[in-house]
Write an enzyme that holds these catalytic residues in place. Structure first.
Site, PDB file in Angstrom:
ATOM      1  N   TYR A 143      50.786  33.643  39.400  1.00 50.75           N
ATOM      2  CA  TYR A 143      50.235  32.441  40.034  1.00 50.75           C
ATOM      3  C   TYR A 143      48.751  32.660  40.248  1.00 50.75           C
ATOM      4  O   TYR A 143      48.339  33.724  40.727  1.00 50.75           O
ATOM      5  CB  TYR A 143      50.938  32.194  41.371  1.00 50.75           C
ATOM      6  CG  TYR A 143      50.398  31.039  42.174  1.00 50.75           C
ATOM      7  CD1 TYR A 143      49.732  31.250  43.386  1.00 50.75           C
ATOM      8  CD2 TYR A 143      50.551  29.724  41.748  1.00 50.75           C
ATOM      9  CE1 TYR A 143      49.245  30.198  44.144  1.00 50.75           C
ATOM     10  CE2 TYR A 143      50.061  28.656  42.497  1.00 50.75           C
ATOM     11  CZ  TYR A 143      49.408  28.898  43.700  1.00 50.75           C
ATOM     12  OH  TYR A 143      48.921  27.849  44.443  1.00 50.75           O
ATOM     13  N   ASP A 238      42.783  38.615  38.067  1.00 55.26           N
ATOM     14  CA  ASP A 238      42.899  37.797  39.278  1.00 55.26           C
ATOM     15  C   ASP A 238      43.272  38.752  40.421  1.00 55.26           C
ATOM     16  O   ASP A 238      44.446  39.094  40.589  1.00 55.26           O
ATOM     17  CB  ASP A 238      43.949  36.705  39.081  1.00 55.26           C
ATOM     18  CG  ASP A 238      44.110  35.869  40.339  1.00 55.26           C
ATOM     19  OD1 ASP A 238      44.816  34.843  40.294  1.00 55.26           O
ATOM     20  OD2 ASP A 238      43.541  36.249  41.395  1.00 55.26           O
ATOM     21  N   LYS A 266      41.266  35.795  49.894  1.00 56.17           N
ATOM     22  CA  LYS A 266      41.967  36.490  50.988  1.00 56.17           C
ATOM     23  C   LYS A 266      41.082  37.508  51.727  1.00 56.17           C
ATOM     24  O   LYS A 266      40.254  37.129  52.536  1.00 56.17           O
ATOM     25  CB  LYS A 266      43.252  37.112  50.439  1.00 56.17           C
ATOM     26  CG  LYS A 266      44.209  36.024  49.877  1.00 56.17           C
ATOM     27  CD  LYS A 266      45.457  36.598  49.308  1.00 56.17           C
ATOM     28  CE  LYS A 266      46.226  35.585  48.507  1.00 56.17           C
ATOM     29  NZ  LYS A 266      47.036  34.672  49.329  1.00 56.17           N
TER      30      LYS A 266
HETATM   31  P1  KE4 Z   1      44.365  30.173  47.320  1.00 56.52           P
HETATM   32  O1  KE4 Z   1      43.840  28.928  46.619  1.00 56.52           O
HETATM   33  O2  KE4 Z   1      45.725  29.976  47.946  1.00 56.52           O
HETATM   34  O3  KE4 Z   1      43.334  30.779  48.288  1.00 56.52           O
HETATM   35  O4  KE4 Z   1      44.543  31.313  46.219  1.00 56.52           O
HETATM   36  C1  KE4 Z   1      45.326  31.037  45.080  1.00 56.52           C
HETATM   37  C2  KE4 Z   1      45.808  32.348  44.485  1.00 56.52           C
HETATM   38  C3  KE4 Z   1      45.186  32.827  43.344  1.00 56.52           C
HETATM   39  N1  KE4 Z   1      45.572  33.999  42.775  1.00 56.52           N
HETATM   40  C4  KE4 Z   1      46.571  34.745  43.333  1.00 56.52           C
HETATM   41  C5  KE4 Z   1      46.959  36.030  42.674  1.00 56.52           C
HETATM   42  C6  KE4 Z   1      47.228  34.300  44.502  1.00 56.52           C
HETATM   43  O5  KE4 Z   1      48.225  35.056  45.029  1.00 56.52           O
HETATM   44  C7  KE4 Z   1      46.841  33.089  45.099  1.00 56.52           C
HETATM   45  C8  KE4 Z   1      47.512  32.541  46.348  1.00 56.52           C
HETATM   46  N2  KE4 Z   1      48.559  33.333  46.884  1.00 56.52           N
HETATM   47  C9  KE4 Z   1      49.576  32.650  47.663  1.00 56.52           C
HETATM   48  C10 KE4 Z   1      50.599  33.690  48.128  1.00 56.52           C
HETATM   49  N3  KE4 Z   1      51.354  34.176  47.062  1.00 56.52           N
HETATM   50  C11 KE4 Z   1      48.982  31.886  48.790  1.00 56.52           C
HETATM   51  C12 KE4 Z   1      49.977  31.435  49.819  1.00 56.52           C
HETATM   52  C13 KE4 Z   1      50.177  29.959  49.770  1.00 56.52           C
HETATM   53  O6  KE4 Z   1      50.187  29.395  48.653  1.00 56.52           O
HETATM   54  O7  KE4 Z   1      50.364  29.378  50.858  1.00 56.52           O
END
Ligand code: KE4
Length: 425
Positions: A143, A238, A266
């Site tokens: 993801y 990523d 994060k």
């Molecule tokens: P954000 O747009 O949520 O800040 O980041 C997206 C993203 C991009 N790349 C990786 C590897 C990620 O894990 C994420 C977002 N992670 C999720 C948890 N697996 C965020 C939690 C959520 O969606 O509420």
């Protein structure tokens, strides 16, 4: 007791889709009403009914120091007094860019944005602009945020809600997205052979954490580094989750593989909304206003968020022993689960990232992750929650540790996990 959480959840659903501002928070796959949180300090999180729990979500990664680290809070409080947002460059953005370049040397030049999604979306646009190619290769179960072209076999929430592709994404937007199988070199080779000069970049989670935690097979990252060089594609790591988590220099330091571009989120914001993307100067000078690739953001480099990010990274930089401490604590939990449930579970651990899969299969990719019995995971989640252990409300997320988790808390957690696995498996 979760009376007030339930009341708030009903109120939330009146004006927020599903009552949450991010799908995984709705506890959709674990059959419980989500806990609404009132506060969090160190390793503890307190819900609106006053239940104090040991937190292993850590806000999905940012909380590596523990919540509300006093030094960071003091810096943020002071910064607030000087104004919240200017829409103009500040010294803190220079400092954060210098820190990123120092800790992640492959990110000689970086641009701050406001989320991981924005970071990956922008990095892909730059890769396309730099290579003048359109196709992107990603991996099933990984993801990378919710930008249109990447919501194909996404992991994380999309996996949990069992909607492999998102509605509302026109087929045209995903025709340039090729999907390979994580840890499967042949699937990558086949896509490059059938699209020899068309792939702008491979984007990969160097340790996957959105199908649950799945480690790169030995040599897999090195293989991706070589095949992208061979075909003139960029390699994008990523590191939104692994950045500053697996090591101070992230997965690229941990595995000694250097990508062409990296995305962060994060931890880089210390819990405040920051994403970042970067790489060597010749690539990043494609970005406006220097180059022809447009990308912008009102709150990019926000002075409060950069204060939290700088404060967090400076603490990590001053105490690199944190990574050994995190790995040791995570190892205790992983070993407890393996000892308690033997071949009835598969446990993956990378640094302070852990997943316990309810399957007897070895989990090395999307398909084997899906073999997990998610009903068992839901029961396991509920047993932990009832014992004050707050972990991911989805099989396809990661368990995160922080430096604030004490040895006593880890031992208590191990006891609770041991009895929960005895009951569920
Ligand atoms: P954000 O747009 O949520 O800040 O980041 C997206 C993203 C991009 N790349 C990786 C590897 C990620 O894990 C994420 C977002 N992670 C999720 C948890 N697996 C965020 C939690 C959520 O969606 O509420």
């Amino acid at each position: 007791m979760d009376t007030k959480s339930k009341e708030l959840f009903e109120a939330a659903k009146r004006h927020i889709p599903g009552g949450v501002n991010s799908p995984v928070r709705a506890y959709g796959s674990v059959g419980r009403a989500p806990r609404f949180i009132a506060s969090a300090h160190g390793s503890r999180i307190v819900d609106v009914d006053g239940n104090e729990m040991i937190d292993y979500v850590c806000s999905w990664g940012p909380g590596i120091l523990g919540h509300a680290h006093p030094q960071v809070i003091a810096q943020v409080q002071k910064a607030c007094g000087d104004g919240l947002s200017f829409g103009a460059p500040t010294e803190k953005e220079v400092r954060l860019a210098e820190l990123i370049a120092e800790l992640v040397p492959s990110m000689e030049v970086s641009r701050l944005v406001s989320s991981g999604t924005e970071a990956v979306m922008s990095a892909i646009r730059v890769a396309r602009g730099f290579t003048k190619r359109d196709k992107i290769l990603k991996f099933k179960g990984c993801y990378h945020g919710h930008s249109d072209g990447l919501l194909v076999k996404a992991g994380s929430g999309a996996l949990t809600t069992s909607v492999p592709d998102s509605a509302g994404v026109p087929a045209d937007y995903t025709k340039n997205t090729l999907v390979a199988r994580y840890n499967d070199r042949a699937s990558v080779e086949a896509l490059f052979e059938s699209n020899p000069q068309e792939i702008a970049a491979v984007v990969v989670e160097p340790v996957a954490a959105n199908m649950g935690v799945v480690l790169p097979a030995p040599g897999f990252l090195e293989f991706l580094r070589e095949i992208t060089k061979k075909y003139g594609a960029l390699l994008i790591f990523d590191e939104v989750i692994t950045g500053f988590r697996l090591a101070l220099g992230g997965a690229q330091e941990y595995y000694h593989v250097t990508p062409d571009m990296t995305t962060l989120g994060k931890i880089v914001g210390g819990g405040m909304p920051i994403g970042a993307y970067g790489g060597r100067r010749e690539i990043m000078e494609m970005v406006s206003p220097v180059g022809p690739v447009y990308q912008a953001g009102t709150l990019s480099g926000n002075p409060i968020a950069t204060t939290a990010g700088i404060g967090t990274l400076e603490i990590l930089k001053a105490d690199p022993g944190i990574y050994r401490r995190l790995e040791k604590k995570a190892g205790q939990i992983a070993e407890t689960a393996r000892r308690a449930a033997g071949s009835r579970v598969w446990v993956n651990q990378a640094g302070s990232l852990i997943s316990i899969f309810f399957t007897s299969e070895k989990v090395t990719d999307y398909e084997t992750a899906l073999s997990s019995n998610t009903a068992k995971y839901a029961r396991y989640f509920g047993l932990l929650l009832d014992q004050g252990i707050y972990t991911a409300p989805s099989q396809f997320e990661a368990m995160f540790l922080s430096d604030a988790h004490t040895q006593e808390e880890v031992e208590r957690t191990c006891q609770v996990i041991e009895s929960a696995l005895a009951e569920v498996c």
